[in-house]
Design an enzyme around this catalytic site. Structure first.
Site, PDB file in Angstrom:
ATOM      1  N   HIS A 101      -3.501  -5.534   1.237  1.00  0.00           N
ATOM      2  CA  HIS A 101      -3.214  -5.643   2.558  1.00  0.00           C
ATOM      3  C   HIS A 101      -3.502  -7.349   2.972  1.00  0.00           C
ATOM      4  O   HIS A 101      -4.203  -7.722   2.273  1.00  0.00           O
ATOM      5  CB  HIS A 101      -3.913  -4.759   3.555  1.00  0.00           C
ATOM      6  CG  HIS A 101      -3.550  -3.290   3.601  1.00  0.00           C
ATOM      7  ND1 HIS A 101      -2.519  -2.926   3.922  1.00  0.00           N
ATOM      8  CD2 HIS A 101      -4.101  -2.333   3.065  1.00  0.00           C
ATOM      9  CE1 HIS A 101      -2.223  -1.730   4.101  1.00  0.00           C
ATOM     10  NE2 HIS A 101      -3.294  -1.202   3.403  1.00  0.00           N
TER      11      HIS A 101
ATOM     12  N   CYS B 245       0.960  -1.253   0.006  1.00  0.00           N
ATOM     13  CA  CYS B 245      -0.038  -0.088  -0.163  1.00  0.00           C
ATOM     14  C   CYS B 245       0.734   1.253   0.047  1.00  0.00           C
ATOM     15  O   CYS B 245       1.685   1.330  -1.144  1.00  0.00           O
ATOM     16  CB  CYS B 245      -1.094  -0.128   1.206  1.00  0.00           C
ATOM     17  SG  CYS B 245      -2.436   1.147   0.999  1.00  0.00           S
TER      18      CYS B 245
END
Length: 502
Positions: free
Chosen positions: A437, A332
């Site tokens: 994630h 991310c």
């Protein structure tokens, strides 16, 4: 409403863990149970099935309760973006960024309304609600407009159990002091005390229990042992210290960059259960050493954390590590940092429109930050570029404002369920960037990546360790262990029979 609220004598006394255990105990007894925390402050979040964002602790507690997590379980999530400001996530969607003073002045009434609505929703859907407070209920400077402790207990009209941490010392003073600072009507709501994190022979604390009960007139409902490696995801920066402080020294040295605004660090927790992996959290260039792999995790403020990396001399260390053949992964915000440039077109990352900063330049990509945040659960498979089997599924979630545009063709890491390509993959996995994630919570992928490093070091390959099954077993083990040290029938009676009119 039938329920109970756990409030702490301080932060990090173990409320989240005790709530998790109670959710599983009640579920085991056939009750339809839900967790609830009115207002959470954490950058470690959880994406619900409908793509909404709540505090990670409440998502994990819902899993322990064997129910689907929803925004009603955590209607307000505050995600710190600086030392002064936090993004407000309201019913799962980011709505505005406030300073602490602005939040108290402008959001309080709206907060009360959504908390009451959430309590009503949960009361209609569940038999029992287990409510978690935050910090201490007697922060005198905050009590007049608080949204997370005694005000919530009054709105739900449930009894309160105080949780105190004996491991940090001063447990008697913390309990007595908290009770003394409560208003008389608030104190009447306190139906019990739980002593948490006891080390050693619990029978040696029997005199302490007797003294507390005689002094306060309130029952001690349990003295719970200190539990290591419980595998229940942490919530805040204090949890990083606790969970990784006793990390073993394994053959594989994995450095994680400890960013000031780190988010969703639960991405790294599976490594705690790999016997030969040592996780080192690094804040400064001089701590870097010569690791086998570097992971740059997510962040709530990518551009600020990129500047931090440069200020601490970590940019030179990370680039040198990669150039010398070291494994490098960005997740991310870490993926964005590995790129060439980040442009905050909407001012959504820094508050300054069109602000830009150079990244590490390891991945040939540019990130643009937009106003709308993407939050979604994600299913994917390895892209054909990787050479890995394309029929193996990976699961995770995305939470990000920016999109990263890769200028190089044929280097995608994943193929998403909607057919879109995602991420960056190079040199047989030496370099990876992705928005997914919980990538390392996928047992097959984690094993594959670690085996690449083991092979590079001339170490034996290892079999896949199934942590998903192990995690559910840990919920049950946690519940069993805690129930053995609780006066469970007394606690259950408080939940079933307590009334504020008594």
């Amino acid at each position: 409403m039938k329920g109970i609220m756990l409030q702490g004598t301080a932060s990090d006394v173990g409320k989240s863990l005790v709530v998790t255990a109670l959710c599983r105990i009640l579920s085991d007894e056939g009750r339809k149970v839900a967790p609830f925390k009115s207002q959470n402050m954490s950058n470690n979040s959880y994406v619900t099935a409908d793509g909404k964002e709540i505090g990670r602790a409440q998502g994990i507690q819902a899993e322990a309760a064997r129910t689907e997590a929803s925004v009603w379980m955590n209607p307000i999530l505050l995600k710190p973006r600086s030392q002064q400001d936090s993004e407000v996530v309201y019913l799962g969607k980011a709505i505005e960024t406030f300073s602490g003073r602005e939040y108290r002045e402008k959001f309080y009434e709206k907060g009360l309304e959504v908390i009451q609505e959430s309590l009503n929703q949960l009361s209609n859907q569940f038999d029992v609600v287990v409510i978690e407070g935050a910090g201490s209920p007697v922060e005198i400077n905050l009590k007049d407009r608080e949204l997370v402790n005694m005000m919530v207990a009054e709105m739900a009209d449930v009894p309160v159990v105080l949780v105190a941490d004996i491991d940090r010392g001063g447990v008697f003073a913390s309990i007595i002091g908290t009770l003394e600072l409560l208003e008389p009507e608030e104190r009447k709501r306190v139906a019990g005390v739980i002593i948490n994190k006891f080390r050693g022979d619990i029978t040696l604390f029997e005199d302490g229990v007797q003294w507390l009960e005689e002094k306060t007139g309130i029952p001690v409902l349990g003295v719970l042992p200190y539990i290591d490696h419980h595998m229940i995801d942490g919530e805040d920066s204090l949890s990083i210290t606790n969970q990784f402080s006793n990390q073993k020294q394994g053959n594989l040295d994995v450095v994680v960059i400890h960013l000031p605004f780190i988010s969703n660090y639960s991405d790294l927790e599976p490594f705690l259960y790999e016997d030969d992996v040592s996780i080192r959290w690094v804040k400064h260039g001089e701590e870097f050493g010569v690791p086998d792999a570097v992971i740059i995790p997510g962040t709530k403020s990518t551009i600020q954390d990129m500047k931090y990396i440069r200020e601490q001399g970590l940019d030179v260390k990370i680039k040198s590590h990669y150039e010398n053949g070291g494994f490098t992964v960005g997740i991310c915000g870490g993926y964005q940092i590995l790129g060439e440039e980040m442009v905050d077109e909407a001012g959504s990352d820094t508050g300054i429109p069109n602000n830009s900063v150079q990244g590490l330049g390891i991945i040939p990509g540019k990130t643009c930050f937009f106003q709308e945040k993407k939050t979604v659960r994600t299913e994917a498979a390895y892209h054909k570029n990787t050479g890995f089997p394309g029929n193996i599924g990976l699961e995770g979630y995305e939470i990000h404002l920016g999109n990263t545009f890769i200028s190089q063709k044929g280097c995608s890491f994943l193929t998403l369920a909607n057919g879109k390509e995602e991420g960056y993959f190079k040199n047989s996995g030496q370099l990876i960037g992705t928005y997914l994630h919980h990538l390392f919570h996928n047992d097959e992928w984690r094993n594959r990546w670690l085996n690449l490093i083991r092979e590079r070091k001339g170490l034996a390959q290892k079999e896949i360790r199934n942590l998903r099954e192990f995690k559910d077993q840990r919920f049950t083990a946690l519940a069993t262990q805690m129930k053995a040290h609780l006066k469970w029938e007394l606690l259950k009676g408080i939940i079933e029979n307590w009334s504020s009119e008594e």
